[in-house]
Design an enzyme around this catalytic site. Sequence first.
Site, PDB file in Angstrom:
ATOM      1  CG  ASP A  12      42.938 -12.159  80.110  1.00 39.57           C
ATOM      2  OD1 ASP A  12      43.142 -11.488  81.028  1.00 39.57           O
ATOM      3  OD2 ASP A  12      42.568 -11.797  79.092  1.00 39.57           O
ATOM      4  CG  ASP A  50      38.883 -10.069  78.679  1.00 39.05           C
ATOM      5  OD1 ASP A  50      39.706  -9.238  78.514  1.00 39.05           O
ATOM      6  OD2 ASP A  50      38.214 -10.749  77.619  1.00 39.05           O
ATOM      7  CG  HIS A  85      34.870 -12.767  75.656  1.00 42.73           C
ATOM      8  ND1 HIS A  85      34.802 -12.090  74.439  1.00 42.73           N
ATOM      9  CD2 HIS A  85      35.840 -12.307  76.240  1.00 42.73           C
ATOM     10  CE1 HIS A  85      35.760 -10.980  74.405  1.00 42.73           C
ATOM     11  NE2 HIS A  85      36.304 -11.166  75.471  1.00 42.73           N
ATOM     12  CE  LYS A 110      43.750  -8.409  80.117  1.00 46.32           C
ATOM     13  NZ  LYS A 110      42.558  -8.887  79.007  1.00 46.32           N
ATOM     14  CB  CYS A 155      45.405 -10.714  76.489  1.00 40.97           C
ATOM     15  SG  CYS A 155      43.619 -10.026  76.156  1.00 40.97           S
TER      16      CYS A 155
HETATM   17  C1  VGL Z   1      41.406 -11.855  74.651  1.00 41.40           C
HETATM   18  C2  VGL Z   1      40.274 -11.734  72.981  1.00 41.40           C
HETATM   19  C3  VGL Z   1      39.312 -10.719  73.616  1.00 41.40           C
HETATM   20  C4  VGL Z   1      42.707 -12.425  75.396  1.00 41.40           C
HETATM   21  C5  VGL Z   1      40.522 -11.001  75.568  1.00 41.40           C
HETATM   22  O1  VGL Z   1      42.534 -12.804  76.440  1.00 41.40           O
HETATM   23  O2  VGL Z   1      43.481 -12.798  74.704  1.00 41.40           O
HETATM   24  N1  VGL Z   1      41.154 -12.129  73.262  1.00 41.40           N
HETATM   25  N2  VGL Z   1      39.306 -10.683  74.904  1.00 41.40           N
HETATM   26 ZN    ZN Z   2      37.809  -9.826  76.210  1.00 39.61          ZN
END
Ligand code: VGL
Ligand code: ZN
Length: 201
Positions: A12, A50, A85, A110, A155
Amino acid sequence: MSETDHALLVIDVQNDFCPGGALAVPDGNRIVTGINALIAQSPCVILTQDWHPADHSSFASEHPGAAAYDMLDMAYGPQVLWPDHCIIGSKGAAFHPDLNTDAADLIIRKGFRRAIDSYSAFFENDQTTPTGLEGYLKTRGITRLTLVGLASDFCVAFSAQDAARLGFDVTVNMDLCRAIDLNGSLAAATDRMRAAGVTLS
Ligand code: VGL
Ligand code: ZN
């Protein structure tokens, strides 16, 4: 790291998790140069992205009266509510512009189902719905993984724990990760990773 049984998993590294983004991780942009150096030495590079619909159920904006970072009990368990996000196709969902995405063998997305979040690159947050990454790695004969990216305490940690549970030999390079650190989440994630047998370097 030229062995064919090893993969680098870059979690991510997207604009929304970098300063100026919707769910900015402090200094999230500062790991990109080091990650590119590791990518250059890695025979197998996998990126995760993400990737949420605009009405994703993990967004606080979908729950009247709720605020970002509140907890909510979902059908599959407790869930942190996030600012909107990484909306599918948006600039925030794009990779950091300096990340060497050309080197990726696979990009795995994902969190694209409205009703369920997916922190881990292996399973959605019900901890049972697979993303398919396990099969990809195992059919390529990959047994060892190094993880880097964002965020260490969400993540990256859930991906590392799942990978260890699936029998992979897992190292998280913590210098090339950054954390959200919500209510002690970094310390908790570190403990969980160690307990799962993940090597933190
Ligand atoms: C993530 C919160 C929501 C991450 C992704 O990549 O850690 N954290 N979505
Ligand atoms: Zn997320």
